[in-house]
Structures are given as C-alpha cells and as structure tokens.
Scaffold this active site. Structure first.
Site, mmCIF file in Angstrom:
data_model
loop_
_atom_site.group_PDB
_atom_site.id
_atom_site.type_symbol
_atom_site.label_atom_id
_atom_site.label_comp_id
_atom_site.label_asym_id
_atom_site.label_seq_id
_atom_site.Cartn_x
_atom_site.Cartn_y
_atom_site.Cartn_z
ATOM 1 C CB CYS A 135 -0.909 0.011 1.233
ATOM 2 S SG CYS A 135 -1.899 -1.492 1.421
ATOM 3 N NE ARG B 13 -6.732 -3.680 1.581
ATOM 4 C CZ ARG B 13 -7.732 -4.483 1.912
ATOM 5 N NH1 ARG B 13 -8.984 -4.087 1.752
ATOM 6 N NH2 ARG B 13 -7.499 -5.688 2.417
ATOM 7 C CB VAL C 154 -1.887 -8.676 -0.714
ATOM 8 C CG1 VAL C 154 -1.134 -9.993 -0.594
ATOM 9 C CG2 VAL C 154 -1.206 -7.792 -1.755
ATOM 10 C CB VAL C 155 -4.089 -10.616 3.187
ATOM 11 C CG1 VAL C 155 -4.766 -11.427 4.288
ATOM 12 C CG2 VAL C 155 -2.839 -11.353 2.692
ATOM 13 N N GLY D 275 2.846 -3.011 4.126
ATOM 14 C CA GLY D 275 3.745 -4.128 4.370
ATOM 15 C C GLY D 275 3.035 -5.461 4.458
ATOM 16 C CD GLU D 276 1.235 -9.263 3.180
ATOM 17 O OE1 GLU D 276 0.240 -9.719 3.794
ATOM 18 O OE2 GLU D 276 1.143 -8.474 2.229
#
Length: 615
Positions: free
Chosen positions: A2, A50, A53-54, A78-79
């Site tokens: 993002c 945004r 991804v999840v 991030g992730e």
C-alpha cells in the site's frame, strides 16, 4: 502492499483538511490502485492507497480499534509473515478479530505490547498509529528497510508518506535541494545516506528505527541492530540451519489471497527461492508455480562477456525452469521501451536513479503484474553471504571508502567551479563512509582481516543492500506489484552475519555455504554457476538513444542541471561514451550508456519536479 501518508498538527483542526490529505494519498495510487481512503480527527489525519493482497473486506484502512477507552488508528504498508502466530497469542490475551488481515493483528499487537510489539514481527513494514487519548503518533519501519517511510517535522506539525511525492503534494512543502542534498545527489547517488531524504528538511526513517511524536516533539530510537558474536555451528550444522531458515521463510512469504509468481534469473539466489517455492506448491497441491525472467532485444547477438557478467542468463533460466517444472514466462524488453521508461523510473523514485537498471525493472514489473499481484525476488543474498568482489579482493576490500563507488574524482570533475568549492564532495562522501564504519557492531575475537570484512558486510547491508531494496520497492510498486524478498528475513540476516568468512567462502567459492545448504535442490551446474549480476543491454541502439537524449540536454541554454554541472565536462563524457578512465559511476556496471542515462534522468528530475537548488 500500500501507500500511506499522514499529517499531525497541533495548530489547527485537521477535520477541515480532508481534501489536502486526499491529494497527498492520491500521489500514491500506483502503490495502492484498489482502494483509497482518508481519515481525519482534530489533530491527526491519515490517507491510505490500498493494493489488496489479504482479506479484501476486512483489511480496509485507515483502520481504527477501541480498547479500554482509547481509540487507535493505523495506516500500514507491508506484510507480516508470522500473522497467525501473533494472532493466537493475542487471542489468549483476550483480543478478538473482525477479519484475518495482518493490519488488524499489527494494530492489536501495538495495543497489547506498545512499541515492544516490534520485537515480535517477522515481516516488511512501515506504519503509523495514532492514539487519540494520549495524542501521540507511533511510527516504525522494518529492520532491513524493505518498505520506505519519509517524514518531516516543522512548525509544530509532522508529515509522513511512503514516498517523497506524498510530502511534496502538501502545500507547505517545496522541492528545495540545499547544499547537503546536492552533495547526496552528486556524491552518493543513486544511493543515499541512511535517513537522508535529499529534499530540504525531509528525512527517511532509518531501517530498524521507530519514531514517537507528541506535543513534546519527535523522539527517534533504534529498536534493532545486528549483534556480533562467536558462531557456534560447524559447516554441516550451519548449512542445515541456513536451509531450514530459507525453507521456512519462503513458505511464509508465499501466503496471499492473490496470485503469486517468482523472479527467476537462472542465478543461484532466484533459482533457490523458485525451487523452494515449487516444493511448497507441490506439498500444498497447488500445481506449478509461475516464474518470470527478463532479457533484452537481440541480447544473444550483442552480449559481451566480462568479469562481472561471465555469461548471459537465458540458457540458465531454461535449465532451472525445466528442472523445476515452473510455468515460465520470458519477457523481452525492446530498446525503445528501455530508453522511454527512463523518465517513468524517475517518476516513481522522485529522484534520479539507476538508469536502465531501473527502467528495465519497472517494465518487467508491469509485465509480471498482468499475471500476478505478488512476486518473490532474490535480492540481498550477495550482501549477506558475501558475493561481491569487494568481500574477497584485497585491492578493493581495503579501499578507505565505499568499495562500490570509486568515481569520486570523476564526479567532482563534473561540477562547475562554484559548486566544486561549496560541496567538497570528497570530504562529504568520506565522512558518510566513516560514520557507518564507526557504528559497525564489533566482535573482540575478530582478526584484523575479519574485522575489515565485518565492516564491509555492514557497509553493504546499510548502504548497498538498502539501495537495491529501495529500487525494488519503487519500481515494483510503480507497477502495483508487491515484491517480497526472502533473503532479507531478519532471522537469516542475523544468523549469517556471524558465520566466519572461511565458511561463507566454503571450498573457495563465493557464497559457498549457501551453495552447500542448497545441495540436492538445484541442478549441479546451476548450483555452482559463477555469480552474474542483474543483466544489462549491450545493444548499440540503446547507446545511440541515450547519446541522442544527452544531446537534447546539452542543447538547452538554461537547463537547471547546468546550475551545478560543468557543461563542457558533461559534453566530453557524452562524446566519449563515459568517463575517460572507464570507471563505473556506481557499482560494477553503471558506466558508458548507463552513465549518460543517469544524467538524462537528473535533467528530467530537475525539470519535472521544478527543483530549486539553494545554498
């Protein structure tokens, strides 16, 4: 991934500034094309772009949660790769969740543990959390700097953003570059001093650092650094542990609610990650994983082998793809695309960059994005395992300066007389080098040679690796593609940091311990292939294109670049195709047409961003 931005201000009611914050957030739409939201409160305002991804429905940001009469609001880029581990721990402590996004887990982690939550995170991140009760902002950036975060503190307010352009979109921020910023551009680019934002009064939060901002001002502290100690494992144990960490890291990083693919160059780093990913897909019954490689139009005709690039990638990519059964896609970039995207690369960096090494990557990321939303890439292995010449060649290793940048004389000679005196490039660059040397984590048991290698390793991680991560983030997010970098997992970096050189260089091979750790996973020839860096074109049409571009720059009478560049000196390198000494401008390959392209990018940057150079 993002794009995030925000504004904290004690002087005014930010609920009236939604339009300004939205303008800042909209500059980040490439990072987040799927959704755009703004949140405002009396003294804090956040914007979020945004890329889903999840958890599409429950991961919307800015996200607010109330706990014990305090409301916390987050924007996050991030992730987290250990989301479920942390979620279970938070469940035990009484927290519930509305969805399965890592954003909510990160926010609840901060609510539960405060800034100590950072110790629990395995991932890549840059985030900001506002506590409405305490009127305080907490910001942090991941340990190795995979995700960017810029900020400025001035006149009773703080502004931040994933990219410089978000800050420059604020009405009070001007694109001014003063003496120190120009020294960064001319002395160190395309790298930057850790924490330096180039533009006047703009900084970047350093990797492994956090920032707290309240009515008392900003307080920055380091929450993570490498620790030097004796390595306790033998060769077999070391190889086994490296293999375990890579297997665990790749499996964690393959998690997504969207399609995933692999960057594959045919070198050991990307091939290893692709092999590990293929095993995970097989175990999970997902079929073949997608892989992607890049090459240049007619590279088979014009490729020229040298010490740094002993062979081309294409045949090796096929060997790996065939052996692993990946669904492979080879992308061929035309020379026109390569030259034309030089300017787009500046647009996503907000600064002049790595010339066609950037423009080819952003094109490649656009191509990959047409199939998948997440990619895994092999950056960082050379920096942590010691794959570059300056780790083992004494004539380079003991240079009293940055070993990948020996062009300081040539850089200085490009300046006009006025700025040559004002900048004192040699001293500026040397001071930045010495600052990093002095903060290197020492180990009393190191011999003088080992101590120097530790310095070189630290320089690489803090400077060279960060620059490559910055490039990968900016070019990939410029194509709305999330790229993950398993070799930057902090557990792996911490472990490899203390492996002694004779073990890293096992059997006299660069990255020897990594090769041993991967035995049985890759074909033997691939496993022991000599290192080859990111490919570049050798096509004469590209040289002609950048020479034409430089002629256009030189034809300008009042080009802003000539405010500090000696026009005759630039004309000489344009006519000769590079520095007379043959010295690369940066790294191993940034010479000749790449050098000309860098200055074409610089001229474009000065004009497009309306940069003002001030003393």
């Amino acid at each position: 991934m993002c794009g995030i931005t925000g504004w904290i201000d004690w002087r005014q009611d930010l609920r009236k500034e939604e339009q300004q914050v939205r303008k800042m957030a909209e500059t980040l739409n490439r990072r987040g094309p799927d959704d755009m939201n703004v949140w405002t409160s009396p003294h804090a305002a956040f914007g979020h772009a945004r890329l889903v991804v999840v958890d599409p429905e429950n991961g919307i940001q800015p996200m607010s949660r109330t706990y014990k009469n305090k409301t916390y609001t987050i924007v996050y880029n991030g992730e987290l790769y250990n989301t479920e581990d942390i979620r279970k721990e938070l469940h035990v402590r009484g927290h519930d969740f509305k969805g399965h996004s890592d954003t909510e887990v990160l926010l609840k982690s901060y609510i539960e543990w405060g800034h100590q939550c950072l110790e629990k995170f395995n991932g890549i991140f840059a985030f900001a959390i506002w506590n409405d009760k305490d009127e305080s902002l907490f910001m942090a950036r991941d340990r190795l700097g995979v995700k960017p975060l810029f900020y400025t503190v001035r006149n009773g307010c703080l502004l931040f953003g994933s990219e410089l352009k978000a800050l420059l979109a604020h009405r009070d921020i001007q694109p001014i570059v003063k003496t120190e910023g120009l020294a960064e551009i001319m002395g160190l680019a395309p790298s930057r001093t850790p924490g330096h934002g180039v533009y006047d009064d703009i900084n970047e939060l350093r990797p492994g650092h956090m920032l707290i901002y309240d009515r008392n001002g900003a307080k920055i502290s380091r929450y993570w650094t490498l620790k030097s100690k004796k390595h306790e494992h033998n060769v077999e144990e070391t190889a086994e542990h490296v293999r375990y960490l890579l297997e665990d890291t790749v499996e964690r990083q393959l998690f997504a609610d969207v399609p995933v693919g692999m960057f594959l160059s045919g070198g050991i780093d990307s091939s290893a990650l692709t092999a590990l990913a293929a095993k995970v897909y097989e175990k999970q019954g997902k079929g073949s994983i997608k892989s992607y490689s890049i090459d240049y139009d007619e590279n088979d005709k014009y490729f020229k082998a040298n010490d740094f690039q002993p062979n081309s990638d294409a045949p090796w990519v096929k060997v790996v793809s065939d052996a692993l059964g990946t669904e492979h896609h080879n992308k061929i970039i035309s020379i026109d695309e390569l030259a034309n995207r030089l300017k787009e690369a500046v647009d996503v960096r907000d600064l002049p960059g790595m010339a066609d090494i950037d423009s080819s990557l952003i094109w490649f990321c656009h191509e990959i994005k047409s199939d998948v939303t997440v990619g895994l890439s092999g950056e960082c292995a050379d920096e942590i395992f010691g794959g570059y010449p300056w780790f083992h060649k004494p004539e380079v290793m003991y240079i009293d300066g940055f070993p990948w940048m020996r062009s300081i004389d040539e850089r200085e000679n490009l300046l006009n007389d006025k700025w040559k005196k004002k900048l004192d490039l040699k001293q500026y660059v040397y001071d930045r080098y010495k600052e990093t040397i002095q903060e290197t984590p020492r180990f009393d048991g190191d011999s003088p040679e080992e101590a120097r290698r530790r310095e070189i390793s630290y320089l690489n991680i803090i400077w060279f690796m960060t620059n490559l991560l910055d490039r990968k983030d900016r070019m990939s997010m410029g194509a709305s593609l999330e790229v993950r970098v398993p070799f930057s997992d902090h557990r792996l970096v911490e472990y490899v940091w203390n492996i002694p050189w004779e073990m890293k260089q096992l059997d006299g091979r660069e990255k020897g311990i990594l090769r041993k750790a991967l035995e049985g996973l890759l074909p033997h020839d691939v496993l022991y292939r000599k290192k080859s860096p990111y490919p570049k074109t050798h096509h004469p049409n590209y040289t002609a294109a950048v020479q034409k571009g430089m002629e256009d720059v030189l034809a300008q009478k009042d080009a802003p670049i000539f405010e500090f560049i000696n026009k005759n000196a630039l004309k000489e390198i344009a006519e000769s195709g590079g520095f007379p000494t043959g010295q690369p401008y940066f790294g191993q390959l940034m010479a000749g047409p790449q050098l000309l392209a860098h200055f074409i990018q610089m001229d474009y940057w000065l004009n497009k961003y309306n940069v003002k150079i001030k003393e």
